[in-house]
Design a protein around this motif. Structure first.
Motif, mmCIF file in Angstrom:
data_model
loop_
_atom_site.group_PDB
_atom_site.id
_atom_site.type_symbol
_atom_site.label_atom_id
_atom_site.label_comp_id
_atom_site.label_asym_id
_atom_site.label_seq_id
_atom_site.Cartn_x
_atom_site.Cartn_y
_atom_site.Cartn_z
ATOM 1 N N THR A 1 -3.679 19.504 -7.338
ATOM 2 C CA THR A 1 -5.144 19.523 -7.317
ATOM 3 C C THR A 1 -5.703 18.218 -6.782
ATOM 4 O O THR A 1 -6.598 18.205 -5.925
ATOM 5 N N LEU B 1 -5.134 18.036 -3.097
ATOM 6 C CA LEU B 1 -6.085 18.834 -2.317
ATOM 7 C C LEU B 1 -7.433 18.123 -2.217
ATOM 8 O O LEU B 1 -8.084 18.142 -1.174
ATOM 9 N N THR C 1 -13.345 29.109 1.821
ATOM 10 C CA THR C 1 -12.085 29.376 1.128
ATOM 11 C C THR C 1 -12.107 30.804 0.599
ATOM 12 O O THR C 1 -13.007 31.576 0.914
ATOM 13 N N THR D 1 -7.849 33.172 -5.767
ATOM 14 C CA THR D 1 -7.038 31.966 -5.803
ATOM 15 C C THR D 1 -7.041 31.396 -7.204
ATOM 16 O O THR D 1 -7.845 31.807 -8.059
ATOM 17 N N THR E 1 -8.178 25.409 -6.416
ATOM 18 C CA THR E 1 -8.669 25.407 -5.036
ATOM 19 C C THR E 1 -10.172 25.135 -5.016
ATOM 20 O O THR E 1 -10.652 24.252 -4.302
ATOM 21 N N VAL F 1 -10.195 26.245 3.833
ATOM 22 C CA VAL F 1 -9.016 26.105 2.966
ATOM 23 C C VAL F 1 -8.418 27.481 2.677
ATOM 24 O O VAL F 1 -8.835 28.174 1.750
ATOM 25 N N MET G 1 -5.364 29.714 1.152
ATOM 26 C CA MET G 1 -4.324 29.535 0.133
ATOM 27 C C MET G 1 -3.261 30.608 0.346
ATOM 28 O O MET G 1 -3.567 31.785 0.417
ATOM 29 N N ASP H 1 -3.966 25.030 1.478
ATOM 30 C CA ASP H 1 -3.540 24.989 0.079
ATOM 31 C C ASP H 1 -2.192 25.698 0.040
ATOM 32 O O ASP H 1 -2.099 26.911 -0.122
#
Length: 381
Positions: free
Chosen positions: A75, A78, A95, A99, A103, A159, A161, A187
Motif C-alpha cells: 500500500t 503504491l 482505477t 479491487t 488500491t 491504476v 489491478m 497495482d
C-alpha cells in the motif's frame, strides 16, 4: 447440493487434511531461518543491510525492470508510485472498483480521488474499452495532461489491478492511456510470477508495485516492492521512502518531505529466502490449478483459468457460481466444514468513504461480485 459437498471433499483430498484448510498459508521451507539469524548476528536489523540491497536486485531481475525499491508494504509502495507518476492533491485517478481497498486508499493518501471504471469479465481487471469510453465522453486533452470536462480536475494516472494474478489486457490499456497521455501505475500486488505476452506484470507501466503480505505467494510478514524501467525515477523513490535523507557521514539533512516506508533488513532477509523458492511455489500452485480445472469442469462449475498470451501465477484460485444465492450457499457450507473460502471484495463504491466517487455502470464488476468465490490455494507440501 451434492456437488458443493463433492467440491469440499475434493479440496480436502488435495490438501490431505481433515483439519481447517486456510485460503493461502505461507510456506517456509528454504533459507528463511538461516538468513534471519544471519541478520540478527550482523545487528543490521533495521532499514540498512545487505538483504535489502539483495531483495531489490532480485526483484528487478524477476520483474524485468531497471530498478526496484523495497518498502514496508504494498500500500505504501503504491502511494509513493502514484506520487512518482505525478499524481497531486486534487487530481483524479482511473482505477477499478473490483479491487482490495488498498488500491483506492493509496490514491486517497495522495490527495487524489478515484474514478471507478468497470472491469472485463475475462480478466476481472480494468477494462480498456470501458476506460476509452469514459475518456471519450469526459476527457479533454490540454497541454499539461488530460482533464475531466465534468469536474475540471486533471486525470493524473490510471491504476489497473491484476486481480488474483490474472493480467489485464495490457496492450489495449497502454494504447488508450498513451493516446490520452495518462501514465499507468500497475497495482501488481497479487501478480508476482504473472506474465503478459512474455513480459512480467509491473513492467509495462511507468511504475509497478508488488506486495509481500502474509497471504501472498512469497511473504516477509508485510513488505512490498516498487519497480520501474526509469532508473532515475526509482532512485527518487528510494530517496522518498527513506525519509528523503541526503547522504552524509553524520549530518541529518532532509531535502523534502519524505516517508519512513523502508523495509527493515530483517524482513528483507525473509523475502530473499522466499524469492529463492518462487519458481517452485509457482509450479506447485499451477499443478493444483490444473487439478482444480479438471475437477470443476466435471462438476459443471467454472474454474477461472489464464487467458491466451498470459501466464497467471494462480495466487488465489477461484470459481464462478451461477448467482449470488449459490455463492452464499457454497460460502456457508464450505466455511462450516472448515474449508476456508471467501467472496470477492465488496465493490469500492459500496464503502462509505468512496460512495461519492464517480463510477460507470459497473455491469461486469457487479456480475462478478455476485458469483466469484476464492478457494484454498496454498502451496502444498
Amino acid at each position: 447440493m451434492s456437488y458443493f459437498q463433492n467440491s469440499i471433499d475434493f479440496i480436502r483430498e488435495k490438501f490431505a487434511s481433515n483439519e481447517f484448510i486456510p485460503l493461502h498459508a505461507p510456506v517456509f521451507s528454504g533459507n528463511e531461518k538461516k538468513y534471519v539469524l544471519d541478520t540478527l548476528d550482523s545487528t543490521f536489523v533495521s532499514s540498512v543491510g545487505a538483504y535489502v540491497d539483495q531483495a531489490e536486485q532480485v526483484m528487478a531481475q524477476i520483474s524485468q525492470t531497471q530498478k526496484a525499491v523495497a518498502v514496508v508494504n504494498g500500500t505504501s509502495g503504491l502511494q509513493i508510485a502514484l506520487q512518482l507518476a505525478g499524481v497531486q492533491r486534487g487530481d483524479e485517478v482511473i482505477t477499478q472498483a473490483l479491487t482490495f481497498v488498498a488500491t483506492a486508499n493509496a490514491i486517497h493518501y495522495t490527495g487524489a480521488e478515484p474514478i471507478f471504471i468497470d472491469v472485463d469479465l475475462d480478466t476481472m481487471g480494468l477494462s480498456p474499452k470501458a476506460v476509452e469510453e469514459f475518456l471519450q465522453e469526459f476527457g479533454e486533452k490540454r497541454e499539461n495532461g488530460t482533464y475531466n470536462k465534468k469536474t475540471g480536475k486533471r486525470i493524473a494516472a490510471c491504476v489497473p489491478m491484476h486481480t488474483f494474478g490474472f493480467p489485464v489486457h495490457l496492450e489495449a490499456l497502454l494504447r488508450v492511456c498513451e493516446e490520452w497521455n495518462i501514465p499507468i501505475v500497475e497495482d501488481a500486488a497479487e501478480s508476482l510470477g504473472s506474465y503478459y505476452k512474455g513480459k512480467h506484470t509491473g513492467s509495462f507501466g511507468k511504475l509497478g508495485v508488488f506486495s509481500f503480505n502474509g497471504n501472498k505467494i512469497v511473504t516477509c510478514g508485510g513488505g512490498g516492492m516498487i519497480v520501474t524501467q526509469d532508473e532515475e525515477l526509482g532512485q527518487l523513490g528510494k530517496h522518498l521512502t527513506t525519509t528523503a535523507k541526503v547522504p552524509h557521514p553524520y549530518e541529518y539533512v532532509h531535502d523534502q518531505v519524505g516517508y519512513n516506508f523502508r523495509m527493515p533488513n530483517l524482513n528483507a532477509a525473509l523475502i530473499c529466502a522466499q524469492l529463492e523458492q518462487l519458481e517452485m511455489f509457482l509450479a506447485n500452485k499451477r499443478a493444483l490449478a490444473i487439478e482444480y480445472a479438471t475437477f470443476f469442469e466435471g462438476q459443471g462449475m467454472k474454474f477461472r483459468k489464464e487467458l491466451e498470451h498470459t501466464k497467471a501465477n494462480y495466487w488465489l484460485m477461484c470459481i464462478e457460481l451461477e448467482n449470488s444465492k449459490e455463492r452464499n450457499a457454497f460460502l456457508k457450507l464450505s466455511n462450516e466444514n472448515k474449508v476456508m473460502t471467501r467472496p470477492i471484495w465488496q465493490l469500492m463504491y459500496r464503502l462509505s468513504m468512496y460512495q461519492h466517487c464517480y463510477r460507470d455502470a459497473q455491469k461486469n464488476a457487479e456480475y462478478l461480485e455476485e458469483r466469484i468465490v476464492n478457494i484454498p490455494s496454498s502451496v502444498r507440501g
